[in-house]
Scaffold this motif. Sequence first.
Motif, short mmCIF file in Angstrom:
data_model
loop_
_atom_site.label_atom_id
_atom_site.label_comp_id
_atom_site.label_asym_id
_atom_site.label_seq_id
_atom_site.Cartn_x
_atom_site.Cartn_y
_atom_site.Cartn_z
N TYR A 124 0.82 -1.20 0.00
CA TYR A 124 0.00 0.00 0.00
C TYR A 124 0.86 1.26 0.00
O TYR A 124 0.48 2.27 -0.61
N CYS A 127 2.64 1.63 -3.64
CA CYS A 127 1.79 1.73 -4.82
C CYS A 127 1.36 3.16 -5.12
O CYS A 127 0.56 3.37 -6.03
N GLN A 128 1.87 4.15 -4.41
CA GLN A 128 1.32 5.49 -4.51
C GLN A 128 1.50 6.09 -5.91
O GLN A 128 0.55 6.60 -6.51
N LEU A 131 -0.59 4.15 -8.32
CA LEU A 131 -2.00 4.49 -8.17
C LEU A 131 -2.32 5.79 -8.91
O LEU A 131 -3.36 5.88 -9.59
N LEU A 208 -8.20 -0.19 -3.50
CA LEU A 208 -7.07 -0.25 -4.42
C LEU A 208 -7.27 -1.33 -5.48
O LEU A 208 -6.85 -1.15 -6.63
N ALA A 211 -9.48 0.23 -8.08
CA ALA A 211 -8.77 1.28 -8.83
C ALA A 211 -7.78 0.67 -9.81
O ALA A 211 -7.68 1.11 -10.97
N PHE A 212 -7.03 -0.34 -9.38
CA PHE A 212 -6.03 -0.93 -10.27
C PHE A 212 -6.68 -1.81 -11.33
O PHE A 212 -6.11 -1.95 -12.42
#
Length: 344
Positions: A124, A127-128, A131, A208, A211-212
Amino acid sequence: MFSLPSLPSWLPGLSTLEWGSVLLLDSLLQGLVGACGVSVLNSLLKVYFFVGCANNPERQLEQQWLRTRRASLETVHLAGLALILTVVGTRVASLVVLEFSLRAVSTLLSLGKGSRGTQRLQLYLLCQYSLGCGLTCGLSFLQEGAAHRTLNLLLGLGLAALLSKVAQRLCRHVCCLYELHSSQQYCGVCLGMLAGAHDLPRLLGRALAVAFTVGDLAAVALINRDFLTTSEAVRFWTPLTICYTLLVIYMQEEQRQHPGLQSQVQTVLVRMGGLFVLLLTVGRWLDLVGIFISLLGELWCLVGVRTLLDLCQIQDFPSQRPLVSAPSQPRPLEPAQAQGTAPS
């Protein structure tokens, strides 16, 4: 001497300039939306780590760092990330999203039960930038050909900015008042964090994943639109798949042997170097510039989460479900005390 017949020759240039300015504005709006999404993730992760540090007296130093971090630094970080996401380009952003998704799936499938929570938190945090690229790719694909593209992006930016502001206010409230409010039990927000902070990673993981998933589908569509024939697509995707597979195998082994921030920086350099060599053969010159911008974006995001990455290395950090103390009830008198207080 200026003549009237030459006037129409200026019109294509003017229309091209106007069209270019509209595309630049749309790219800027997409970059701002992506940066706001990263800000929401960062704020919620900081809330989780602060609550974990507050529940552990041995983490006072990290707790103090999380509390005293200036809001101006976060604003600078957000503005820099938005600028990077604006100029990186959709093609390179799509490659970054696909690479991280493959790495994340491979990491999650190979996790052991003992290190599952730590590795998820580390994913997490790492992944910023990916993202942000995923959000920009998704917006670029979903708004492609829309009649009111700029207006839609403005509305999306307003919603993203609102969510980012709410998450930042929650983070500031928890960092300043969590200990006081949770001990006296009169603030609903802090009591909610006391009872449900352990669920934040699970909720973030689901968000997430959505989103991914959208970002990956958009990335594949954005890359395939540049190919006229199937043979061109095969010549691009075959070396890309081989390169990604080798990178994932190497990075997993490297992180197991040498965990820490230095290992993450080396991993970023290896990833971007592999993409650079790949795009030298099947990419464009503009993509090579985007690789250097992506390298800057990855390092920019790593600088902002270096302390949180150190907290992830602590084996016992993922806090267990906190026990909310029940209201105190009067204790029954012992037999000796009952006889002493009995009326004579």
